[in-house]
Design an enzyme around this catalytic site. Structure first.
Site, mmCIF file in Angstrom:
data_model
loop_
_atom_site.group_PDB
_atom_site.id
_atom_site.type_symbol
_atom_site.label_atom_id
_atom_site.label_comp_id
_atom_site.label_asym_id
_atom_site.label_seq_id
_atom_site.Cartn_x
_atom_site.Cartn_y
_atom_site.Cartn_z
ATOM 1 N N GLU A 196 38.245 -2.208 64.673
ATOM 2 C CA GLU A 196 38.842 -2.183 64.997
ATOM 3 C C GLU A 196 39.183 -4.107 66.169
ATOM 4 O OE1 GLU A 196 41.058 0.265 67.015
ATOM 5 O OE2 GLU A 196 41.461 1.410 65.275
ATOM 6 N N GLU A 316 39.459 4.915 59.103
ATOM 7 C CA GLU A 316 39.992 5.753 59.591
ATOM 8 C C GLU A 316 41.539 5.567 59.630
ATOM 9 O OE1 GLU A 316 40.015 4.489 63.955
ATOM 10 O OE2 GLU A 316 37.732 4.316 64.114
#
Length: 504
Positions: A196, A316
């Site tokens: 991320e 995810e």
């Protein structure tokens, strides 16, 4: 928009021995042998060593990136039983997050229960030793592993791939160390370079201090320099050309600035996508929601797949499923990922967040007892699950030389009984000297019990005798491995019959 940090709620749970009760894989897929060896890409597909397309359909199991320095739940269960359960539910890949802390000499795993023989072979190991055991057993079970550099240290997520305490040189050195450690072990098919990236990380801006695409090329080439067989998974950023999305979820820059590595056919782009239990986004309040979502996904990352640029892996996605909006979002996303029964491996890849129940803003596939499956959440994923992969075996195990005896044992346990009905689990263990390709379990009730539903196996019942045979995804059981199935029956109060197992 910044998404909230997932909170690891690390209260140690008491060890429970409840058997699983789960809907499991609701639609059986044709048995396939695809997935052997290392993988490479071709256009939008991932292919195995023989050129057969594969689909990653897996689960995140976190903990190595936290102050426990090992996957969570080992305070409650044996790691092998959890990997067996993942396999029995139809997940074929593990994404394992870690932080660079696990490479430090003083790092010691904690909160692992060794009582009653649990996790016995993990005693005395450091974090990398524990990771070795998990990788080895996952491979024996026919699961592949993707290692995820989640954080620079256990303290928290970083926007960039480096911090003052963990410079880029350390990040790359540790990536190379992992790539070298698992060289020749094709259970580990790739590395997710950094989790991320977000503002001020950019894509294509040309600033070596903030351009994530350039950093991914440097790190990816370093990894491939020591292990050229690995896939390189590259997440997106938060903002591109003034358009913001989820952390790691914006891959709009790939069209103009693709990741270019020294070894061809190794790049898989990875997006993250979440629902309102993590954070609000403008598209959730659009009057056309959820019909607007395919267009949103197309813009941020779906176009890469649809234009045949490269494979796309949603590394995810998750939700507590508490709100109607989140339920609609998950149903829409699963449909967008393309059902396996229709598209096979010509589909988006995915690993759900998470196996762990202690992800504060999503929860997990397991409930808080670390045993019971959230069958509603798991059920949403049934159409995009995919076949498992051949066992990678144990590097220290000579494997099946072509002979040996196929044998199995079965154990039957009741997980709940409310008088008018009950739920039970049967665990099948390979007790022979060669891998199983299929199995059959038989028992006879002394009373009038009838099977009302069964998951992860098919069955026939004649009178009080039940015969259950494996599903397509759990028939192959390595030496020393196991598979499970569950069922509901009525009436309750029937006790536990003796069971027999026949192997092939």
């Amino acid at each position: 928009m910044f998404r909230s940090l997932r909170r690891a709620l690390c209260a140690v749970a008491a060890a429970l021995l409840l058997p699983l009760g789960t809907a499991g894989l609701q639609s059986a897929h044709a048995a396939e042998t695809a997935g052997a060896g290392y993988w490479h890409t071709s256009g939008r597909q991932i292919l195995d060593e023989s050129g057969q397309p594969v689909r990653i359909a897996g689960i995140n199991w976190f903990g190595f990136e936290t102050g426990n320095y090992a996957v969570h739940g080992l305070w409650s269960r044996d790691y092998k039983s959890m990997i067996d359960q993942m396999k029995s539910l139809g997940y074929n890949t593990l994404r394992i997050p870690y932080s660079d802390d696990i490479f430090k000499s003083g790092t010691v795993p904690n909160s692992i229960d060794f009582s009653s023989g649990k996790n016995a072979d993990l005693q005395g190991l450091n974090s990398l030793g524990v990771l070795d055991k998990i990788v080895s057993y996952a491979g024996q079970d026919g699961l592949k592993v993707i290692l995820d550099r989640h954080r620079p240290d256990s303290g928290g997520q970083s926007a960039l791939w480096y911090t003052s305490a963990v410079p880029e040189s350390t990040w790359i050195a540790n990536l190379k160390a992992l790539a070298t450690r698992y060289k020749g072990q094709d259970t580990v098919v790739g590395i997710d370079l950094h989790n991320e990236p977000h503002d001020p990380a950019c894509w294509g801006c040309g600033d070596t201090a903030t351009d994530w695409r350039l950093a991914a090329q440097r790190a990816g080439n370093a990894v491939l320099g020591v292990n050229p067989d690995l896939l390189i998974f590259v997440e997106g950023v938060q903002t591109f050309n003034g358009v913001s999305g989820w952390w790691g979820g914006n891959l709009m820059g790939v069209a103009q600035y693709p990741v270019q590595l020294n070894v061809a056919n190794r790049v898989v782009y990875s997006a993250h996508d979440y629902a309102t239990s993590v954070a609000q986004q403008s598209w959730f309040s659009d009057p056309s929601f959820p019909a607007n979502m395919p267009g949103i996904w197309d813009k941020y990352w779906g176009y890469i797949f649809k234009q045949n640029i490269a494979p796309v892996w949603v590394g995810e996605f998750g939700t507590t499923l508490q709100s109607t909006v989140d339920q609609k979002w998950l149903a829409a996303l699963v449909s967008y990922l393309r059902p396996t029964s229709t598209y096979g491996a010509d589909s988006f890849h995915w690993t759900f967040w998470s196996w762990n129940p202690n992800s504060g803003d999503t929860g997990g596939i397991l409930k808080d007892d670390w045993q019971t499956v959230d069958t509603v959440k798991d059920g949403y994923l049934a159409s995009v699950k995919a076949p498992g992969f051949p066992s990678s075996g144990d590097p220290g195990d000579p494997g099946d030389p072509g002979g040996g005896t196929a044998a199995c044992t079965a154990s039957y346990s009741v997980s709940s009984d409310w008088g008018s009905g009950f739920n039970a689990e049967v665990k099948v263990a390979n007790s022979g000297s060669t891998a199983l390709s299929s199995w059959k379990v038989t028992w006879t009730w002394p009373g009038s019990q009838k099977v009302t539903s069964m998951w992860n196996a098919s069955y026939t019942q004649t009178g009080s005798t039940v015969t259950a045979t494996n599903a397509s995804h759990n028939g192959a059981v390595p030496v020393g491995g196991s598979a499970s199935f569950g069922f509901g029956g009525a009436p309750g109060g029937g006790g536990v019959p003796s069971v027999s197992c026949t192997a092939a």
